[in-house]
Design a protein around this motif. Structure first.
Motif, short mmCIF file in Angstrom:
data_model
loop_
_atom_site.label_atom_id
_atom_site.label_comp_id
_atom_site.label_asym_id
_atom_site.label_seq_id
_atom_site.Cartn_x
_atom_site.Cartn_y
_atom_site.Cartn_z
N VAL A 75 -0.57 27.10 -42.29
CA VAL A 75 -0.84 26.26 -41.14
C VAL A 75 -2.14 26.69 -40.47
CG1 VAL A 75 0.60 27.67 -39.60
CG2 VAL A 75 0.18 25.27 -39.05
N GLU A 76 -2.96 25.70 -40.15
CA GLU A 76 -4.19 25.92 -39.38
C GLU A 76 -3.88 25.48 -37.96
OE1 GLU A 76 -7.71 26.36 -40.48
OE2 GLU A 76 -7.22 26.69 -42.60
N VAL A 77 -4.16 26.35 -37.00
CA VAL A 77 -3.82 26.10 -35.61
C VAL A 77 -5.07 26.21 -34.75
CG1 VAL A 77 -2.43 26.87 -33.65
CG2 VAL A 77 -1.49 27.00 -35.96
N GLU A 78 -5.27 25.22 -33.89
CA GLU A 78 -6.35 25.25 -32.91
C GLU A 78 -5.74 25.50 -31.53
OE1 GLU A 78 -9.48 22.26 -30.65
OE2 GLU A 78 -8.17 21.47 -32.20
N PHE A 79 -6.38 26.37 -30.75
CA PHE A 79 -5.98 26.55 -29.36
C PHE A 79 -6.63 25.42 -28.55
CE2 PHE A 79 -5.53 31.07 -30.70
CZ PHE A 79 -4.19 31.21 -30.42
N ALA A 80 -5.82 24.45 -28.13
CA ALA A 80 -6.33 23.30 -27.39
C ALA A 80 -6.47 23.61 -25.91
CB ALA A 80 -5.41 22.10 -27.58
N ASP A 81 -5.59 24.46 -25.37
CA ASP A 81 -5.62 24.78 -23.94
C ASP A 81 -4.97 26.14 -23.73
OD1 ASP A 81 -5.96 24.42 -21.14
OD2 ASP A 81 -3.96 23.56 -20.96
N VAL A 93 -1.77 21.98 -38.11
CA VAL A 93 -1.84 21.12 -39.28
C VAL A 93 -1.40 21.96 -40.48
CG1 VAL A 93 -3.34 19.75 -40.79
CG2 VAL A 93 -3.75 19.77 -38.32
N PHE A 94 -0.40 21.48 -41.20
CA PHE A 94 0.08 22.17 -42.39
C PHE A 94 -0.74 21.77 -43.60
CE2 PHE A 94 3.86 22.41 -39.74
CZ PHE A 94 4.23 23.73 -39.93
#
Length: 155
Positions: A75-81, A93-94
């Motif tokens: 999984v790719e993870v973005e820190f949105a807040d 997003v997997f």
């Protein structure tokens, strides 16, 4: 994709301690993988717009096929807040060939003082349809239990 999954737990640690565990690489590797999995962070940028890539490996892949391979979920993870010490919002997003796992799932970790502890609520929206709801909610609850054990032992 407009399904929402949730889990909630009160943790015997202050919000600042719980928040720190959400943004510490070694802590995340220790508590985020639900029971039956282990995790490894491949890259790490704990800032808004940054994120991480985690490889989750099933300890026993029989009967639990992974999204990326038979034994893994990547999984790719973005820190949105990042709102200290109240909220961490992630967009996940997997990596998967199966289109039922496609799309961006948003996870919001909300922290609220609860007496001497913290009520942690994780809400996942736009959960891909390939992820079974009962299994996902059980996994979220397992991660929260791991988080509690991790921060309470350190406290």
């Amino acid at each position: 994709m407009n399904r929402t999954d949730r889990a909630r737990r009160v943790i015997a640690a202050p919000p600042t301690t719980v928040y720190a565990a959400l943004l510490d690489r070694a802590s995340l590797e220790a508590w985020l993988p639900p029971d039956g999995m282990r995790g490894r962070v491949e890259w790490w940028e704990p800032r808004p717009g940054g994120g991480f890539r985690m490889v989750l490996t099933y300890l026993d892949p029989a009967g639990s096929p992974g999204k990326t391979s038979d034994a893994t979920d990547v999984v790719e993870v973005e820190f949105a807040d990042l709102l200290r010490p109240e909220r961490v919002v992630q967009r996940a997003v997997f990596e998967a060939e199966d289109p039922s796992y496609a799309g961006t799932m948003t996870l919001t970790w909300h922290l609220a003082a609860a007496g001497a502890g913290t009520e942690v609520t994780v809400t996942a929206v736009d959960v891909p349809p390939g992820i079974d709801q009962a299994v996902h909610e059980s996994g979220l609850a397992s991660s929260l239990a791991n988080l509690a054990a991790h921060v309470e032992a350190a406290g």
